[in-house]
Design an enzyme around this catalytic site. Structure first.
Site, short mmCIF file in Angstrom:
data_model
loop_
_atom_site.label_atom_id
_atom_site.label_comp_id
_atom_site.label_asym_id
_atom_site.label_seq_id
_atom_site.Cartn_x
_atom_site.Cartn_y
_atom_site.Cartn_z
N CYS A 71 0.89 -1.16 0.00
CA CYS A 71 0.00 0.00 0.00
C CYS A 71 0.92 1.21 0.00
O CYS A 71 1.49 1.54 1.04
CB CYS A 71 -0.91 -0.01 1.23
SG CYS A 71 -1.82 1.54 1.41
N CYS A 96 -0.57 4.37 2.20
CA CYS A 96 -0.65 4.28 3.66
C CYS A 96 -0.11 2.92 4.07
O CYS A 96 1.07 2.67 3.86
CB CYS A 96 -2.06 4.58 4.19
SG CYS A 96 -3.43 3.88 3.27
N SER A 97 -0.93 2.06 4.65
CA SER A 97 -0.41 0.74 5.02
C SER A 97 -1.54 -0.26 5.07
O SER A 97 -1.61 -1.09 5.95
CB SER A 97 0.28 0.79 6.37
OG SER A 97 -0.65 1.14 7.35
N CYS A 98 -2.46 -0.18 4.09
CA CYS A 98 -3.61 -1.07 4.05
C CYS A 98 -3.14 -2.52 4.06
O CYS A 98 -2.20 -2.87 3.36
CB CYS A 98 -4.43 -0.79 2.81
SG CYS A 98 -5.06 0.89 2.78
#
Lengths: 201, 104, 117
Positions: free
Chosen positions: A104, A107-109
């Site tokens: 991601c 962000c950090s999905c």
């Protein structure tokens, strides 16, 4: 200027978290007891062992695999894994000619119900910046050498779909049952930065 | 927005550093932050998009240096202010009070 | 409207999440196989479009159905529901010679971020 807006780290950040939690509790917006329950859920029940069970089942059950590839969300939910950050699941399959890896960049999905919380490296700038432009170099750092004729597919989770990689079933596991197979399915193999473990390793 | 968070393809960040046997939480406040985030989300303070926005508007230096849970603090705090549950002044005051108590 | 999450509600919140899906019969602007160009979205407001694919040509690979649109949703301006698609790009379309000839990138893109190529 407020502390949280300064161009530096927040001093004593843990105490600011505590400050916010105590204020929210006093104002009736949160119940600290429900927070305890949540932490316990993540520490004990939500993690990559869940995803490993999904993959192992798909390896031994062709009908389940078909369902999983067609409707990942429903097939995964049938094993009890659903909810926050796993609302819309897509499973992508590695083959001898295709290697998938998930990131991601914005962000950090990450698919929490099947993999738990992401490791720090997955959320880090180096991984997010590099794996899209030089996936083979990043995979090499993880110990994976991908042959030139194998297609590397990088999946950037830019929307609300969450991706789970189905690694290839290791050779020599023909007689393994589902539980034994699940032991071979690592977290990284379901992100795409690893392979399923060879038996006996 | 063309923010600091949009880093796909950027050079110069160095190797991917993997922590072996990484614990779920490095400090207790991280677990409280995770839980507070989900509790606030469940209470209707923000949705996924409203959650992401304040992270993207962090100062670039702060964004790059902070842990993910610190980013979460920024956005949960901002969202709670936006919907009127707390004010920045209240959080600042309580934070200062707790820091003072720790020093005492 | 804030509804405090109680101990009893927490498992439900956790198991439900925020699907972001919208159950409305919004027509799709693109279909699988369409060639698309990603728009130069440069508004200072929120979006979910990584810079590295802006202006690039890709192929619509999968239509995931209708979702909330982040650009309005993030600013509390409503869902503006529309389709999200997985779009495939060759690594060389995105990165030029730095891309490996065998490799591909997949990104999930909303209707409003693309036009037909």
């Amino acid at each position: 200027m407020a502390l949280a807006q300064e161009n530096v780290l927040i001093p004593d950040v843990g105490l600011r978290v505590k400050a916010l939690e105590s204020l929210l509790a006093e104002k009736g917006a949160i119940d600290p007891k429900s927070l305890d329950l949540l932490v316990e859920a993540f520490e004990t029940r939500i993690g990559p062992k869940n995803g490993a069970k999904v993959i192992a089942k798909a390896w031994v059950d062709p009908e389940y695999k078909k369902w999983l590839m067609k409707d990942g969300t429903a097939a995964i939910k049938s094993l009890g894994y659903s909810g926050v950050q796993g609302e819309n699941m897509v499973v992508i399959e590695n083959t001898p000619t295709v290697h998938n890896v998930v990131v991601c960049t914005l962000c950090s999905c990450y698919p929490w119900p099947t993999l738990g919380l992401p490791p720090i490296w997955f959320k880090s700038a180096p991984y997010r910046a590099r794996v899209v432009i030089e996936p083979r170099a990043v995979l090499r750092e993880f110990g994976l050498e991908i042959a030139d004729d194998v297609e590397v597919r990088v999946w950037d989770s830019t929307a609300e779909l969450r991706y789970l990689v189905m690694p290839m079933r290791p050779a020599g596991t023909e007689n393994f049952n589902e539980a034994q197979l699940a032991e071979l399915v690592t977290r990284d193999s379901m992100i795409g930065t690893g392979l399923a473990l060879a038996p006996g390793k | 927005m063309n923010g600091i968070h949009d880093i796909g393809g950027k050079h110069g960040f160095g190797p991917v550093v993997v922590e072996q046997n990484e614990p779920y939480f490095h400090e207790e406040w991280e677990s409280r932050m995770l839980a507070m985030m989900i509790a606030c989300f469940g209470a209707g303070v923000f949705n996924v998009d409203q959650f992401r926005r304040p992270i993207e508007t962090m100062k670039p230096g702060h964004y790059l240096l902070s842990s993910y849970y610190e980013k979460w603090l920024c956005t949960v705090e901002q969202n709670c202010i936006d919907v009127g549950i707390v004010t920045r002044e209240e959080v600042d005051a309580r934070h200062k009070q707790l820091m003072k108590e720790k020093m005492a | 409207m804030i509804n405090k999450v109680t101990v009893e509600m927490m498992p439900i919140v956790l198991a439900t999440g925020d699907p972001a899906r919208v159950d409305e019969p919004i027509p799709a602007k693109f279909k699988e196989g369409d060639k698309v160009i990603v728009l130069e979205v440069n508004a200072p407001t929120h979006n979910r479009l990584p810079s590295y694919i802006k202006g690039k040509v890709g192929t619509v690979t999968f239509d995931h159905g209708v979702f909330v649109f982040p650009d309005t949703s993030a600013h509390r301006k409503g869902p503006k529901p529309q389709h999200v698609y997985t779009v495939t790009f060759t690594a060389q379309e995105v990165w030029g010679e730095a891309g490996h000839p065998s490799d591909r990138l997949y990104a999930d893109i909303w209707d409003d971020y693309m036009r037909h190529a």
